[in-house]
Design a protein around this motif. Structure first.
Motif, PDB file in Angstrom:
ATOM      1  N   LEU A 268     -43.875 -19.866  65.556  1.00  0.00           N
ATOM      2  CA  LEU A 268     -43.408 -19.119  64.472  1.00  0.00           C
ATOM      3  C   LEU A 268     -41.840 -18.510  65.174  1.00  0.00           C
ATOM      4  N   PHE A 269     -42.142 -17.862  66.215  1.00  0.00           N
ATOM      5  CA  PHE A 269     -41.036 -16.962  66.944  1.00  0.00           C
ATOM      6  C   PHE A 269     -39.935 -17.976  67.240  1.00  0.00           C
ATOM      7  N   VAL A 270     -40.220 -19.121  67.819  1.00  0.00           N
ATOM      8  CA  VAL A 270     -38.824 -20.091  68.402  1.00  0.00           C
ATOM      9  C   VAL A 270     -38.782 -21.149  67.369  1.00  0.00           C
ATOM     10  N   SER A 271     -38.486 -20.715  66.013  1.00  0.00           N
ATOM     11  CA  SER A 271     -38.453 -21.614  64.759  1.00  0.00           C
ATOM     12  C   SER A 271     -37.156 -20.991  63.838  1.00  0.00           C
ATOM     13  N   GLY A 272     -36.600 -19.881  64.061  1.00  0.00           N
ATOM     14  CA  GLY A 272     -35.465 -19.353  63.388  1.00  0.00           C
ATOM     15  C   GLY A 272     -36.087 -18.662  61.948  1.00  0.00           C
TER      16      GLY A 272
ATOM     17  N   LEU B  61     -37.653 -16.023  61.974  1.00  0.00           N
ATOM     18  CA  LEU B  61     -37.462 -14.472  61.746  1.00  0.00           C
ATOM     19  C   LEU B  61     -36.097 -14.022  62.036  1.00  0.00           C
ATOM     20  N   TYR B  62     -35.355 -14.866  63.025  1.00  0.00           N
ATOM     21  CA  TYR B  62     -34.082 -14.594  63.361  1.00  0.00           C
ATOM     22  C   TYR B  62     -33.335 -15.769  63.862  1.00  0.00           C
ATOM     23  N   PRO B  63     -32.030 -15.644  63.542  1.00  0.00           N
ATOM     24  CA  PRO B  63     -31.051 -17.055  63.823  1.00  0.00           C
ATOM     25  C   PRO B  63     -31.569 -17.676  65.319  1.00  0.00           C
ATOM     26  N   THR B  64     -31.450 -18.919  65.374  1.00  0.00           N
ATOM     27  CA  THR B  64     -31.564 -19.576  66.644  1.00  0.00           C
ATOM     28  C   THR B  64     -30.482 -19.360  67.426  1.00  0.00           C
ATOM     29  N   ALA B  65     -29.220 -19.247  66.770  1.00  0.00           N
ATOM     30  CA  ALA B  65     -27.919 -19.493  67.474  1.00  0.00           C
ATOM     31  C   ALA B  65     -27.825 -18.422  68.664  1.00  0.00           C
ATOM     32  N   GLY B  66     -28.653 -17.226  68.405  1.00  0.00           N
ATOM     33  CA  GLY B  66     -28.540 -16.136  69.367  1.00  0.00           C
ATOM     34  C   GLY B  66     -29.399 -16.387  70.488  1.00  0.00           C
TER      35      GLY B  66
ATOM     36  N   ARG C  59     -33.431 -22.099  72.645  1.00  0.00           N
ATOM     37  CA  ARG C  59     -32.772 -23.110  71.665  1.00  0.00           C
ATOM     38  C   ARG C  59     -33.287 -24.595  71.584  1.00  0.00           C
ATOM     39  N   ALA C  60     -33.394 -25.102  72.861  1.00  0.00           N
ATOM     40  CA  ALA C  60     -33.754 -26.491  73.182  1.00  0.00           C
ATOM     41  C   ALA C  60     -35.365 -26.645  72.449  1.00  0.00           C
ATOM     42  N   LEU C  61     -36.161 -25.519  72.855  1.00  0.00           N
ATOM     43  CA  LEU C  61     -37.497 -25.555  72.318  1.00  0.00           C
ATOM     44  C   LEU C  61     -37.584 -25.330  70.747  1.00  0.00           C
ATOM     45  N   ALA C  62     -36.607 -24.719  70.085  1.00  0.00           N
ATOM     46  CA  ALA C  62     -36.752 -24.708  68.890  1.00  0.00           C
ATOM     47  C   ALA C  62     -36.115 -26.042  68.081  1.00  0.00           C
ATOM     48  N   ARG C  63     -35.316 -26.871  68.970  1.00  0.00           N
ATOM     49  CA  ARG C  63     -34.851 -28.331  68.322  1.00  0.00           C
ATOM     50  C   ARG C  63     -36.009 -29.163  68.327  1.00  0.00           C
ATOM     51  N   VAL C  64     -37.253 -29.045  68.901  1.00  0.00           N
ATOM     52  CA  VAL C  64     -38.321 -29.984  69.172  1.00  0.00           C
ATOM     53  C   VAL C  64     -39.664 -29.186  68.497  1.00  0.00           C
ATOM     54  N   ASN C  65     -39.347 -27.837  67.737  1.00  0.00           N
ATOM     55  CA  ASN C  65     -40.364 -27.287  66.959  1.00  0.00           C
ATOM     56  C   ASN C  65     -40.201 -27.797  65.643  1.00  0.00           C
ATOM     57  N   PRO C  66     -41.352 -28.422  65.115  1.00  0.00           N
ATOM     58  CA  PRO C  66     -41.368 -28.882  63.729  1.00  0.00           C
ATOM     59  C   PRO C  66     -41.482 -27.611  62.744  1.00  0.00           C
TER      60      PRO C  66
END
Length: 258
Positions: A178-182, A184-189, A195-202
Motif C-alpha cells: 500500500l505505502f509504496v504504490s502512490g 497515499l502520496y505521489p511516487t514522484a517525490g 520509486r523502483a519498488l513502486a514500478r514493480v508493485n502491482p
C-alpha cells in the motif's frame, strides 16, 4: 465433480462464511473511511499537491484500492483455516483438482474485495465530484484490482499452516504494497529506490488505473496498467498452484485412486 461445480461450491461456501463475519467486514470498511475523514482532513490542511488538487480527492482512488486490497488479501485466511482444521485436504481430494479450488477461492475473495471497494466508490461523491460516465470505468478498474488482490492473498497463504502465522505475515506484505504504490502520496517525490519498488508493485498499477477512471493525473497508460494487473494475477495464480501443499495434493490423488 466438474471444475465449475467445485468453483461454485467453494464460492458459495466462502461468501456465506464472509457474510457471517460482519465484524471483519465492518472493520475492513472502517479503515478507508478513517483515512479519508481523519487523516485526509489533516493532510489536506498541510499537503500541497501539483495542480492544486485537494488531498482528499487525490487519495480517493488509492482508498478505493486500499479497501479492495485489504478485503481480497485478508479473505485468504479462509484457506489457512481450512488447512489448519483439515477441510482443505477434503477439497483437494476431489477430482476437480487444485486449479479449481484456487479459482473458487480467488473468485470469492475478489467478490469480497469488490464489495468493500464498491462501498467506498459509492460514497465517492461525498468527497469529490464524480461524473456518471466515470462509474463504469471505475467498476472495471476495481474488478481488476480485486482479482489481483485476491490472488496475491492466496499466494501469501499458499504454504502457511496456522492463522497466527497468516496474521503476522499478511501485515508485513500488505502495508509495503500500500505505502509504496502512490495510493497515499505521489511516487514522484520518493527516493529512487522506493520509486523502483513502486514500478514493480502491482498495487501501483491498480491505483493508477483507478485514477484513469476518475479522471485524475496518471503515471502510465491505461493499457499498461491493465497488462500489468493481468500479468501479476496470472503469475501469482501460477506460483500459488506450484507452491500449494504438494504433500496434500499427493494425499488427495491417492484417496481418489483408492
Amino acid at each position: 465433480m466438474s471444475a465449475l461445480s467445485a468453483i461454485h461450491g467453494i464460492v458459495a461456501r466462502d461468501l456465506t462464511r464472509a457474510s457471517r463475519q460482519t465484524g471483519r467486514l465492518l472493520g475492513g470498511l472502517a479503515r478507508p473511511f478513517m483515512w479519508l475523514l481523519l487523516v485526509g482532513t489533516g493532510y489536506g490542511a498541510i499537503a500541497r499537491l501539483e495542480g492544486g488538487i485537494p488531498y482528499q480527492a487525490f487519495v480517493l482512488p488509492g482508498i478505493i484500492v486500499m479497501a479492495a486490497l485489504f478485503g481480497g488479501m485478508l479473505t485468504a485466511i479462509a484457506t489457512v483455516y481450512d488447512r489448519e482444521f483439515g477441510m482443505l485436504r477434503l477439497m483437494l481430494a476431489s477430482p476437480a483438482g487444485v486449479p479449481a479450488v484456487l479459482a473458487g477461492r480467488a473468485l470469492a475473495a475478489a467478490l469480497v474485495a469488490m464489495l468493500q471497494g464498491g462501498i467506498v466508490l459509492a460514497c465517492a461523491p461525498f468527497f469529490t465530484p464524480l461524473p456518471a460516465s466515470a462509474v463504469g470505468a471505475a467498476v472495471g478498474a476495481l474488478a481488476l484490482g480485486s482479482i489481483a488482490s485476491a490472488t496475491l492473498g492466496l499466494l501469501v497463504a499458499a504454504r502457511l499452516r496456522s492463522v497466527e502465522n497468516f496474521a503476522g505475515v499478511i501485515n508485513v506484505v500488505l502495508f509495503p504494497l500500500l505505502f509504496v504504490s502512490g495510493a497515499l502520496y505521489p511516487t514522484a517525490g520518493m527516493p529512487a529506490a522506493l520509486r523502483a519498488l513502486a514500478r514493480v508493485n502491482p498495487v501501483t498499477y491498480a491505483v493508477d488505473l483507478m485514477r484513469h477512471a476518475l479522471g485524475q493525473p496518471v503515471e502510465f497508460s491505461a493499457g499498461r496498467d491493465v497488462a500489468v494487473l493481468l500479468g501479476a494475477t496470472a503469475i501469482a495464480f501460477t506460483l500459488t498452484a506450484l507452491l500449494f501443499d504438494p504433500e496434500q495434493r499427493f494425499v488427495g490423488k491417492t484417496t481418489t485412486r483408492a
